[in-house]
Every structure is written in C-alpha cells, then in structure tokens.
Design a protein around this motif. Structure first.
Motif, PDB file in Angstrom:
ATOM      1  N   ILE A  14      38.004  40.989  44.018  1.00 43.92           N
ATOM      2  CA  ILE A  14      38.159  39.651  44.217  1.00 43.92           C
ATOM      3  C   ILE A  14      39.775  39.436  44.393  1.00 43.92           C
ATOM      4  N   TYR A  15      40.615  40.148  43.593  1.00 43.47           N
ATOM      5  CA  TYR A  15      41.902  39.847  43.670  1.00 43.47           C
ATOM      6  C   TYR A  15      42.822  40.857  44.349  1.00 43.47           C
ATOM      7  N   ASN A  16      42.235  41.981  45.001  1.00 45.03           N
ATOM      8  CA  ASN A  16      42.965  42.942  45.907  1.00 45.03           C
ATOM      9  C   ASN A  16      43.363  42.432  47.161  1.00 45.03           C
ATOM     10  N   GLU A  17      44.508  42.118  47.446  1.00 47.01           N
ATOM     11  CA  GLU A  17      45.074  41.775  48.660  1.00 47.01           C
ATOM     12  C   GLU A  17      46.154  42.520  48.993  1.00 47.01           C
ATOM     13  N   GLY A  18      45.964  43.726  49.326  1.00 45.35           N
ATOM     14  CA  GLY A  18      46.742  44.652  49.986  1.00 45.35           C
ATOM     15  C   GLY A  18      47.816  45.794  48.934  1.00 45.35           C
ATOM     16  N   GLY A  19      47.012  46.223  48.073  1.00 52.07           N
ATOM     17  CA  GLY A  19      48.050  47.198  47.266  1.00 52.07           C
ATOM     18  C   GLY A  19      47.780  47.109  45.640  1.00 52.07           C
TER      19      GLY A  19
END
Length: 91
Positions: A14-19
């Motif tokens: 849900i909270y992964n947006e690029g690293g």
C-alpha cells in the motif's frame, strides 16, 4: 532475509512508492490517522524494514496495490488509493 506476515506485506504494498526511504516516510506520515491496531502493525513492519539494507529491501516481494485488503483483528480495511495523494489532501 526477514520474514513478513501477509498483513505486513500488504501494508508495504500500500505504502510503497519507489524505495525504502519513500515507504518509511509514507508509513510514518500515515501513523496519526491509523487506529491503534493498524499503528501497532505499521510500527512492527517499520522496525523490520528499517533493519534492511537497500539491496535487501529491493528483493522483498512487494507488489503494486491497486486494491489490497489488510486484515487487522477481524476487521478488513479495503484500500485503493495513492498514499501520497491522501496525505497531501489531509495537509
């Protein structure tokens, strides 16, 4: 490699947006808006992620969350959004 529960993996999706750094920032920003059960899950998950190197984090089985169900003590929270957009709207 660390072991993640299904709930922890869903939260990461849900909270992964690029690293790793972006994920940690997104989860920390959302903590005040979580109920106590979700906050406990998030903090436990963050402690596991924080211990990882960037290379280890990159190997985690995290998939994009168009719609992810997070199970927390018999409650299902259905989430379908971009965390950064939600957090921007709350500021």
């Amino acid at each position: 490699m660390i072991r993640l529960t299904v709930e922890e993996t869903n939260l990461l999706s849900i909270y992964n947006e690029g690293g790793k750094r972006a994920l940690i920032e997104n989860v920390n920003a959302a903590l005040p808006y979580m109920d106590s059960d979700m906050r406990e899950l998030a903090k436990r998950t963050l402690s596991k992620v924080d211990a990882l190197t960037e290379a280890e984090f990159a190997e985690l089985p995290i998939y994009a969350a168009d719609e992810v169900n997070v199970f927390s003590h018999f409650r299902i929270v259905s989430l379908s959004y971009s965390p950064s957009k939600v957090l921007q709207a709350r500021r």
